[in-house]
Scaffold this active site. Structure first.
Site, PDB file in Angstrom:
ATOM      1  N   HIS A 172       0.835  -1.205   0.000  1.00 45.57           N
ATOM      2  CA  HIS A 172       0.000   0.000   0.000  1.00 45.57           C
ATOM      3  C   HIS A 172       0.864   1.247   0.000  1.00 45.57           C
ATOM      4  O   HIS A 172       1.940   1.275   0.599  1.00 45.57           O
ATOM      5  CB  HIS A 172      -0.952   0.019   1.200  1.00 45.57           C
ATOM      6  N   HIS A 174       0.917   5.172   1.111  1.00 41.94           N
ATOM      7  CA  HIS A 174       0.265   6.203   1.931  1.00 41.94           C
ATOM      8  C   HIS A 174       0.359   7.513   1.146  1.00 41.94           C
ATOM      9  O   HIS A 174       1.460   7.922   0.760  1.00 41.94           O
ATOM     10  CB  HIS A 174       0.996   6.417   3.257  1.00 41.94           C
TER      11      HIS A 174
END
Ligand code: AMP
Length: 186
Positions: A172, A174
Site C-alpha cells: 500500500h 500512503h
C-alpha cells in the site's frame, strides 16, 4: 522545577542575542515516569514521552505482523476490497482501490492498494512482472492528490518491512498531505 524532578537533568541555554530561552530535558532511557511526575513536566517532555511510547507500540506491532508476512494469509485490506468491512473510498478502478486511513497522520491520509495482491505483500517482493501495477498505483496516488486538493504538496510513503514499521502485508502507498511535511521523516 529541578528540585521536584531530580531524575531529569535540565539544560538551559539562553540565546545570547535574544530573550528566548531553550530548555532541553534529558530522560534516562530506563526510567519509568509516573503520571503524577508527568503532569509536572514541560509539555515538550510529555510529547516526547508519549511519542516514545507510541513508537514502541508501532514497532512491536510491526514485528508481530512481519512474523506472518509470508504466510499468504488474507489481511484486513482483503476485507476492505471485498467490502466486507466499511471504508471511506476516495478512488477506485478495476485494479486499484484508495481509501482513507483509519488512523490519519495528516489531514489527508489515503491508502492506495492493488485489488489483486499477486505476491506483493510488500514492495521488497516486487518482480519485473509487477511493473504495470506499480505504475498504476503511483498514478492512482496522483489522482487521489488531485481529488483531495493537495497536488501542490503531498507525500507518498511505502513502509517496507518491520524496520520501516509496516503493519499490513498487502502493498500500500500512503498519500499524505494537507499540512506542512517535515524532513527527515521519523
Ligand atoms: P503500514 O503501517 O505502512 O503497514 O500501514 C498500514 C495502515 O493501515 C496504517 O496506517 C493503519 O492505520 C491502516 N489501517 C489498518 N486498518 C485499517 C482499516 N480498517 N481501514 C483503514 N486503514 C486501516
Amino acid at each position: 522545577m529541578a528540585a521536584s524532578i531530580p531524575h531529569f537533568s535540565l539544560l538551559r541555554n539562553y540565546a545570547a542575542t535574544t530573550a528566548r530561552a531553550f530548555v532541553t530535558v534529558k530522560v534516562k532511557p530506563s526510567y519509568t515516569i509516573s503520571s503524577t511526575t508527568l503532569l509536572h513536566l514541560p509539555s515538550r517532555s510529555r510529547r516526547l514521552q508519549f511519542y516514545a511510547s507510541a513508537s514502541n507500540n508501532e514497532e512491536a506491532a510491526a514485528r508481530a505482523a512481519a512474523a506472518n508476512a509470508d504466510s499468504g494469509a488474507p489481511t484486513i485490506f482483503d476485507k476492505i476490497i471485498a467490502k466486507e468491512i466499511p471504508s471511506s473510498i476516495v478512488y477506485e478502478d478495476e485494479k486499484v482501490l484508495a481509501f482513507r486511513d483509519i488512523d490519519p497522520q495528516a489531514p489527508v491520509h489515503v491508502l492506495v492498494i492493488p485489488k489483486f495482491r499477486d505476491g506483493l505483500t510488500q514492495l521488497g517482493k516486487a518482480e519485473a512482472r509487477h511493473g504495470e501495477i506499480l505504475g498504476q498505483l503511483l498514478y492512482a496516488a496522483k489522482i487521489v492528490a488531485e481529488k483531495e486538493g493537495i497536488l501542490d504538496g503531498f507525500r507518498v510513503v511505502i513502509n517496507n518491512g518491520s524496520d520501516a514499521c509496516q503493519s499490513v502485508y498487502h502493498l500500500h502507498l500512503h498519500v499524505l498531505g494537507g499540512r506542512q511535511m517535515k524532513w527527515p521523516p521519523g
